[in-house]
Design a protein around this motif. Structure first.
Motif, PDB file in Angstrom:
ATOM      1  N   PRO A 229      -1.991 -11.985  -8.917  1.00  0.00           N
ATOM      2  CA  PRO A 229      -1.169 -10.727  -8.482  1.00  0.00           C
ATOM      3  C   PRO A 229      -1.863  -9.458  -9.031  1.00  0.00           C
ATOM      4  O   PRO A 229      -1.710  -8.358  -8.492  1.00  0.00           O
ATOM      5  N   ALA A 230      -2.592  -9.531 -10.081  1.00  0.00           N
ATOM      6  CA  ALA A 230      -3.179  -8.427 -10.884  1.00  0.00           C
ATOM      7  C   ALA A 230      -4.468  -7.929  -9.877  1.00  0.00           C
ATOM      8  O   ALA A 230      -4.644  -6.833  -9.736  1.00  0.00           O
ATOM      9  N   VAL A 231      -5.064  -8.920  -9.518  1.00  0.00           N
ATOM     10  CA  VAL A 231      -6.124  -8.714  -8.619  1.00  0.00           C
ATOM     11  C   VAL A 231      -5.691  -8.244  -7.324  1.00  0.00           C
ATOM     12  O   VAL A 231      -6.293  -7.144  -6.710  1.00  0.00           O
ATOM     13  N   LYS A 232      -4.561  -8.478  -6.726  1.00  0.00           N
ATOM     14  CA  LYS A 232      -4.093  -8.048  -5.553  1.00  0.00           C
ATOM     15  C   LYS A 232      -3.574  -6.437  -5.651  1.00  0.00           C
ATOM     16  O   LYS A 232      -3.962  -5.605  -4.762  1.00  0.00           O
ATOM     17  N   LYS A 233      -2.947  -6.087  -6.905  1.00  0.00           N
ATOM     18  CA  LYS A 233      -2.664  -4.909  -7.270  1.00  0.00           C
ATOM     19  C   LYS A 233      -3.974  -4.021  -7.374  1.00  0.00           C
ATOM     20  O   LYS A 233      -3.805  -2.976  -7.032  1.00  0.00           O
ATOM     21  N   VAL A 234      -5.075  -4.451  -7.870  1.00  0.00           N
ATOM     22  CA  VAL A 234      -6.185  -3.687  -8.107  1.00  0.00           C
ATOM     23  C   VAL A 234      -6.613  -3.271  -6.724  1.00  0.00           C
ATOM     24  O   VAL A 234      -7.015  -2.223  -6.154  1.00  0.00           O
ATOM     25  N   PHE A 235      -6.758  -4.288  -5.676  1.00  0.00           N
ATOM     26  CA  PHE A 235      -7.400  -3.947  -4.436  1.00  0.00           C
ATOM     27  C   PHE A 235      -6.377  -3.317  -3.830  1.00  0.00           C
ATOM     28  O   PHE A 235      -6.891  -2.380  -2.778  1.00  0.00           O
ATOM     29  N   SER A 236      -5.017  -3.146  -3.968  1.00  0.00           N
ATOM     30  CA  SER A 236      -3.996  -2.445  -3.081  1.00  0.00           C
ATOM     31  C   SER A 236      -4.168  -0.965  -3.650  1.00  0.00           C
ATOM     32  O   SER A 236      -3.869  -0.020  -2.859  1.00  0.00           O
ATOM     33  N   GLY A 237      -4.720  -0.879  -4.731  1.00  0.00           N
ATOM     34  CA  GLY A 237      -4.958   0.548  -5.144  1.00  0.00           C
ATOM     35  C   GLY A 237      -6.171   1.140  -4.882  1.00  0.00           C
ATOM     36  O   GLY A 237      -6.681   2.314  -4.417  1.00  0.00           O
ATOM     37  N   LEU A 238      -7.392   0.379  -4.706  1.00  0.00           N
ATOM     38  CA  LEU A 238      -8.886   0.559  -4.304  1.00  0.00           C
ATOM     39  C   LEU A 238      -8.856   0.993  -2.742  1.00  0.00           C
ATOM     40  O   LEU A 238      -9.466   1.839  -2.782  1.00  0.00           O
ATOM     41  N   ARG A 239      -8.101   0.065  -2.028  1.00  0.00           N
ATOM     42  CA  ARG A 239      -8.299   0.601  -0.578  1.00  0.00           C
ATOM     43  C   ARG A 239      -8.099   2.004  -0.245  1.00  0.00           C
ATOM     44  O   ARG A 239      -8.630   2.624   0.460  1.00  0.00           O
ATOM     45  N   PRO A 240      -6.616   2.434  -0.589  1.00  0.00           N
ATOM     46  CA  PRO A 240      -6.443   4.108  -0.327  1.00  0.00           C
ATOM     47  C   PRO A 240      -7.384   5.047  -0.875  1.00  0.00           C
ATOM     48  O   PRO A 240      -7.645   5.670  -0.407  1.00  0.00           O
ATOM     49  N   THR A 241      -7.703   4.504  -2.143  1.00  0.00           N
ATOM     50  CA  THR A 241      -8.665   5.363  -2.898  1.00  0.00           C
ATOM     51  C   THR A 241      -9.951   5.545  -2.181  1.00  0.00           C
ATOM     52  O   THR A 241     -10.658   6.736  -1.924  1.00  0.00           O
TER      53      THR A 241
ATOM     54  N   GLY B 224     -12.564   9.961   3.647  1.00  0.00           N
ATOM     55  CA  GLY B 224     -11.922  10.980   4.344  1.00  0.00           C
ATOM     56  C   GLY B 224     -12.531  12.500   3.618  1.00  0.00           C
ATOM     57  O   GLY B 224     -12.685  13.278   4.528  1.00  0.00           O
ATOM     58  N   ALA B 225     -12.308  12.462   2.326  1.00  0.00           N
ATOM     59  CA  ALA B 225     -12.636  13.856   1.886  1.00  0.00           C
ATOM     60  C   ALA B 225     -14.139  13.984   2.062  1.00  0.00           C
ATOM     61  O   ALA B 225     -14.834  15.182   2.436  1.00  0.00           O
ATOM     62  N   VAL B 226     -15.154  12.954   2.317  1.00  0.00           N
ATOM     63  CA  VAL B 226     -16.662  13.361   2.744  1.00  0.00           C
ATOM     64  C   VAL B 226     -16.592  13.644   4.125  1.00  0.00           C
ATOM     65  O   VAL B 226     -17.329  14.695   4.745  1.00  0.00           O
ATOM     66  N   ALA B 227     -15.783  12.838   4.973  1.00  0.00           N
ATOM     67  CA  ALA B 227     -15.678  13.514   6.462  1.00  0.00           C
ATOM     68  C   ALA B 227     -15.333  14.956   6.606  1.00  0.00           C
ATOM     69  O   ALA B 227     -15.785  15.638   7.534  1.00  0.00           O
ATOM     70  N   VAL B 228     -13.990  15.208   5.749  1.00  0.00           N
ATOM     71  CA  VAL B 228     -13.792  16.736   5.940  1.00  0.00           C
ATOM     72  C   VAL B 228     -14.657  17.650   5.511  1.00  0.00           C
ATOM     73  O   VAL B 228     -14.884  18.665   6.181  1.00  0.00           O
TER      74      VAL B 228
END
Length: 189
Positions: free
Chosen positions: A106-118, A124-128
């Motif tokens: 569960p901890a690894v899944k939470k880490v990746f669920s936070g990393l994906r939107p980051t 996105g910031a680079v694209a803008v």
């Protein structure tokens, strides 16, 4: 020749293994190799830095490919390039294997669920930022004083056409890069 190719592979393997931090981190190792062997000179390393800034790929990979090619042609280029990138491949495979055994935690899944939107936000910031740089010109607007001068219309039109085309025509990204380069040459962007 075989012994020399093995030596080149081993030396570039060491460069790839110990130059943590990207292309510029390879420079001390490359200058060291220039002093130890006659594969390339320190001046060639300096020239390669200039070339690497205008060509795709990291300095270390470009220099390894160059040194191998100059000394032993295509075979040398392949050997030295593989020597440089092999440590990274091995390390990534070990990390992937190690991570695979923990991926259901569960901890690894939470880490990746936070990393994906980051990561998505960073891209996105680079694209803008890139879009703003390429499609708007505040300097031209400041000098000419009218709103239409703020926009780089050719770039905006090319962007819009490519967005529509990528949605309608599914092609490899390289197709669109080559197409944009041709349009840039023809319409003198």
């Amino acid at each position: 020749m075989m012994a020399e190719l093995c030596l080149m592979f081993f030396e570039f393997f060491k460069v790839g293994l110990f130059s943590i931090g990207g292309g510029l981190a390879t420079l001390p190792f490359l200058y060291d190799l220039a002093g130890k062997y006659d594969w390339f000179t320190p001046q060639m390393v300096s020239d390669m830095i200039a070339v690497s800034e205008s060509t795709p790929g990291p300095i270390g990979v470009n220099m390894a490919t160059y040194a191998g090619f100059v000394n032993y042609g295509v075979v040398g280029a392949l050997v030295t390039t593989l020597g440089l990138v092999t440590p990274s491949i091995i390390i990534i495979l070990v990390i992937a294997r190690f991570l695979q055994s923990f991926s259901d935690q569960p901890a690894v899944k939470k880490v990746f669920s936070g990393l994906r939107p980051t990561v998505t936000g960073l891209i996105g910031a680079v694209a803008v930022s890139l879009a703003a740089t390429e499609m708007f010109s505040a300097a031209v607007w400041d000098s000419q004083g009218f709103a239409a001068a703020l926009f780089q219309w050719k770039s905006i039109i090319l962007f819009a056409v490519l967005v529509v085309m990528t949605r309608k025509i599914q092609r490899h990204p390289l197709f669109y890069i080559i197409l944009a380069a041709i349009v840039g040459i023809v319409f003198q962007f």
